[in-house]
Scaffold this active site. Structure first.
Site, PDB file in Angstrom:
ATOM      1  N   CYS A 153       0.828  -1.228   0.000  1.00  0.00           N
ATOM      2  CA  CYS A 153       0.000   0.000   0.000  1.00  0.00           C
ATOM      3  C   CYS A 153       0.849   1.259   0.000  1.00  0.00           C
ATOM      4  O   CYS A 153       0.589   2.198  -0.735  1.00  0.00           O
ATOM      5  CB  CYS A 153      -0.813   0.095   1.287  1.00  0.00           C
ATOM      6  SG  CYS A 153      -2.016  -1.149   1.540  1.00  0.00           S
ATOM      7  N   VAL A 157       0.489   4.320  -2.510  1.00  0.00           N
ATOM      8  CA  VAL A 157      -0.170   5.568  -2.121  1.00  0.00           C
ATOM      9  C   VAL A 157       0.680   6.764  -2.540  1.00  0.00           C
ATOM     10  O   VAL A 157       0.163   7.774  -3.013  1.00  0.00           O
ATOM     11  CB  VAL A 157      -0.438   5.580  -0.596  1.00  0.00           C
ATOM     12  CG1 VAL A 157      -0.821   6.976  -0.128  1.00  0.00           C
ATOM     13  CG2 VAL A 157      -1.552   4.615  -0.255  1.00  0.00           C
TER      14      VAL A 157
HETATM   15  S1  SF4 Z   1      -0.573  -2.418   4.833  1.00  0.00           S
HETATM   16 FE1  SF4 Z   1      -1.363  -2.807   2.773  1.00  0.00          FE
HETATM   17  S2  SF4 Z   1       0.195  -4.074   1.778  1.00  0.00           S
HETATM   18 FE2  SF4 Z   1       0.601  -4.112   3.956  1.00  0.00          FE
HETATM   19  S3  SF4 Z   1      -0.425  -5.977   4.673  1.00  0.00           S
HETATM   20 FE3  SF4 Z   1      -1.838  -4.267   4.967  1.00  0.00          FE
HETATM   21  S4  SF4 Z   1      -3.114  -4.217   3.111  1.00  0.00           S
HETATM   22 FE4  SF4 Z   1      -1.293  -5.475   2.680  1.00  0.00          FE
END
Ligand code: SF4
Length: 376
Positions: A153, A157
């Site tokens: 993520c 982002v």
């Molecule tokens: S922060 Fe985002 S990439 Fe990391 S485990 Fe959670 S959903 Fe998955």
């Protein structure tokens, strides 16, 4: 208290002691506010009636909370399916610890995967330096023959551009210019692990078939008689892939398995840690472009990959995993049709045995149901 250092009771016996029984009763009465035992028994008896059975079987839809994980998990799965390939997730360490532990706990095998360890400063200024250092460390420490990059993520982002970052890292000498670093953006807030599987596999195929990110000539397809097989994100891959290979072998068909993690998640317990074992080789990925057709299990794991392969001129047969005899029949018939080879006698024999065994177990179940509900 009944528990003492001299006589340690297991919980199963301990909780039958009067002190615990009283505690449970009081908890139930004062905090849980459950239905009375009489009412619970009444409902339990009702669930054995014909009225309940009819209501149960009249259901037309069932919604179950899907077991969904985030995209990079699927990408890590894919990376493990290629020979001597290290999974490199551009993002935060915590996410990657989760992928490793998830697979290690499921397959009871160590699962290797590194992260670029992005922290607050990278989240503000971008993760290019993390990528440059991370690729150099991963390459020098773990000696892979390929590094498959995906994202968490955090990297998505802030919009980190993997293609540009990998090119930059190569210019800075993190890995040799000709070293294979396929990549896929796997934003975890879109789709699920099956989307990540699709993106990562597409990333590997595009890398090898479309000119290795501009460092080589795109491959030219020269059709042959082989068949590609893609199994999808499969928690039972260790057993299933062996069976799939056996079926193709019985046919005598040439198969290119695209993404096969069944070896690395099934290494022998001989005390030697194998970071890499088995998996699809680079030569197999390149040869797969020439296949006559591709059979895909699990259509939703491969939506984009299937389209891409079809655009290359191959027939793509999408099955929803061969569940049951009918599903397996479809798989076998697809191989027979695509290869023009006869169905092996051994498979015919096994099918007969399976159908007989199923008939026996159905008769057994019918007997049980009769005992519960009477004549239906
Ligand atoms: S922060 Fe985002 S990439 Fe990391 S485990 Fe959670 S959903 Fe998955």
């Amino acid at each position: 208290m009944p528990q003492s250092a001299d006589k340690i009771l297991d919980h199963e016996l301990l909780f039958r002691e009067p002190e615990y029984q009283e505690l449970f009763r009081s908890k139930k009465e004062n905090f849980e506010f459950n239905h009375a035992d009489v009412k619970v028994a009444e409902i339990r008896d009702w669930t054995k009636t014909k009225e309940y059975k009819d209501k149960n079987f009249a259901r037309e839809a069932l919604t179950v909370n899907p077991a969904k994980a985030c995209q990079p998990l699927g990408a890590v799965y894919v990376a493990n399916g290629f020979a001597k390939t290290l999974s490199f997730v551009h993002g935060s360490q915590g996410c990657v610890a989760y992928y490793r532990s998830h697979f290690s706990r499921h397959f009871k095998e160590p699962t290797s995967c590194v992260s670029s360890s992005m922290t607050e400063d990278a989240a503000v200024f971008g993760g290019l330096n993390n990528m440059i250092d991370g690729l150099a460390n991963a390459y020098n420490l773990y000696k892979p023959e390929m590094i498959a990059v995906s994202t968490t993520c955090m990297a998505e982002v802030i919009g980190d551009d993997l293609d540009a970052f990998i090119k930059n890292s190569k210019q800075k000498g993190s890995v040799p210019a000709e070293f294979d670093v396929p990549f896929a953006h796997t934003p975890a807030f879109v789709g699920s692990h099956v989307t990540g599987y699709d993106n990562a596999l597409l990333g590997v195929l595009k890398h090898f078939w479309d000119g290795k990110a501009g460092t080589a000539e795109p491959l030219v397809r020269s059709p042959d008689e082989s068949i590609n097989f893609i199994g999808g994100f499969d928690g039972f891959v260790v057993g299933n892939m062996k069976e799939v290979r056996r079926i193709f072998e019985l046919f005598g068909a040439k198969v290119n398995i695209l993404c096969d993690p069944s070896e690395v998640w099934n290494t022998p317990t001989d005390g030697e840690f194998r970071m890499y074992d088995g998996g699809t080789t680079k030569a197999e990925v390149e040869a797969a472009l020439n296949a006559k057709a591709t059979i895909i299990f699990q259509e939703y794991c491969c939506e984009k990959t299937a389209r891409y392969i079809a655009e290359k001129g191959q027939e793509v047969v999408v099955l929803n995993a061969p569940v049951g005899v009918a599903g397996t029949d479809r798989f076998i018939m697809a191989i027979a049709r695509l290869t023009g080879l006869p169905i092996p006698a051994q498979l015919e024999k096994e099918r007969g045995q399976l159908v007989d065994a199923l008939a026996d177990s159905q008769a057994h179940l019918h007997g049980k149901r009769y005992a519960l509900y009477g004549d239906p």
